[in-house]
Design a protein around this motif. Structure first.
Motif, PDB file in Angstrom:
ATOM      1  N   TYR A  88      52.486  26.094  23.495  1.00  0.00           N
ATOM      2  CA  TYR A  88      52.175  27.220  23.766  1.00  0.00           C
ATOM      3  C   TYR A  88      51.871  27.414  25.198  1.00  0.00           C
ATOM      4  N   TYR A 127      48.822  28.581  26.526  1.00  0.00           N
ATOM      5  CA  TYR A 127      47.319  28.692  25.899  1.00  0.00           C
ATOM      6  C   TYR A 127      46.399  29.250  26.808  1.00  0.00           C
ATOM      7  N   THR A 185      52.096  36.887  21.260  1.00  0.00           N
ATOM      8  CA  THR A 185      52.144  35.869  20.135  1.00  0.00           C
ATOM      9  C   THR A 185      53.414  35.437  19.648  1.00  0.00           C
ATOM     10  N   ALA A 189      54.574  33.013  21.823  1.00  0.00           N
ATOM     11  CA  ALA A 189      53.804  31.623  21.875  1.00  0.00           C
ATOM     12  C   ALA A 189      52.762  31.832  22.993  1.00  0.00           C
TER      13      ALA A 189
END
Length: 374
Positions: A16, A18, A340, A343
């Motif tokens: 990811y 993140y 999303t 990722a």
């Protein structure tokens, strides 16, 4: 600073981008290793030779004290931020007709414990948010002779606005009010000194910017206010002779440990200790500057593409690690699906997208986010 070296401690980066540290953060390999070590010991030895783990908990207490400028006697561990706020709300010795000042921008954890005391005659006054900002003047204007406490987040979860704790703390000190701070969105990324800000109670779970597991939280109570806060969670571990189970003595500990009513979340605190050690090794000033640089980079890209930045962007001390934005052309649901699908871990709430990078994120990741957004 070799940020790539620290980045390698976070395997989440392999899957990811993140940018959701304002929600629940991943943990580092160091934190995982510390928790695994406890679990292996508990698996093979049970409670035998447990002293090293109690020592690690006390080491964690010392790191917390160092992080916020407190003494170890002022630090307790709770299961989450909410429990700390409940201890504060239920512990202040209210009189009928008293009021507490919070804001309309607070996370529910800093609302419901106060609302729950309505039947005891406590009024909760909620200061309005104006253009995603909380004005200190509005807080002060809400205070009257029946105000007993101000409870506020250092950083507001939905907007990323950073409240001026120094100013608010000075007002509370002058008016002899309890000053309660939810620091879950600042500890680990922003410098905070409880003494300089004249904070009476500070709470924060470890699972956001502290990069620790959920369920391992910090509770600070100024030692000078300790005996003024009624302990509503007294248990076997709250008292001075906690290990003498055959002698009953309700005398509470002379420190914040009185609020630790029972057994520890030992595995969680081992993780918190490792996470704090990592953050302090890097240095909070360096982390804050890094996150500042990353968010500047992100904001610049978003503004170039015509997005409206709703979180603070200036240099008046109102910025945090949170960037919130909207589009006049695309819904937040649509933008969230794009992110999303690629990722990018983020939050979609209230028609806004919230991104929250930490020190191990990269400019290249933020460039990619900009490229995939329409």
């Amino acid at each position: 600073m070799d940020w790539q070296k620290w980045r390698t401690l976070f395997p989440v980066t392999e899957k990811y981008i993140y940018l959701n540290h304002a929600a629940v953060s991943p943990i580092s390999c160091r934190t995982q290793a510390a928790m695994n070590a406890f679990l292996v010991h508990a698996t093979h030895y049970g409670f035998e030779n447990f002293d090293p783990w109690f020592n690690q908990i006390e080491s964690c207490r010392g790191l917390v004290a160092r992080l916020i400028g407190a003494s170890t006697d002022e630090i307790a561990f709770t299961k989450n931020t909410t429990q700390g706020l409940i201890l504060a709300a239920n512990g202040i010795q209210w009189q009928d007709g008293d009021n507490v000042i919070i804001t309309e921008a607070e996370f529910p954890a800093n609302v419901y414990p106060w609302w729950n005391l309505k039947d005891l005659g406590l009024e909760t006054r909620m200061v309005a948010e104006k253009d995603k900002r909380i004005l200190v003047d509005d807080i002060e204007a809400a205070i009257d002779d029946k105000t007993r406490a101000v409870s506020i987040s250092h950083v507001e979860f939905a907007s990323g606005f950073r409240n001026d704790l120094h100013q608010i703390g000075e007002i509370c000190q002058t008016k002899n009010l309890w000053f309660v701070v939810d620091a879950i969105h600042s500890l680990g990324v922003l410098d905070l000194d409880v003494k300089a800000c004249q904070i009476d109670i500070l709470v924060a779970d470890g699972h956001k910017w502290l990069l620790a597991p959920e369920g391992a939280a910090i509770f600070y109570c100024n030692l000078q206010k300790l005996d003024l806060l009624r302990n509503t969670n007294v248990g076997w571990a709250s008292v001075i002779n906690e290990s003498d189970f055959l002698t009953l003595n309700l005398t509470q500990k002379p420190n914040a440990g009185r609020f630790e009513e029972g057994s520890y979340n030992t595995v969680g605190l081992c993780g918190l200790q490792a996470s704090l050690s990592l953050l302090l090794e890097i240095g909070l000033a360096k982390i804050e500057q890094r996150v500042w640089d990353l968010t500047n980079h992100l904001i610049s890209h978003l503004e170039e593409k015509g997005y409206r930045i709703l979180s603070p962007t200036d240099h008046r001390g109102e910025r945090s690690g949170i960037v919130v934005f909207q589009s006049d052309c695309f819904s937040s649901d649509y933008l969230y699906r794009i992110l999303t699908h690629n990722a990018v871990a983020c939050t979609n709430r209230g028609g806004m997208i919230r991104l929250a990078p930490h020190f191990y994120n990269t400019y290249q990741e933020l460039d990619f986010v900009s490229q995939i957004l329409p």
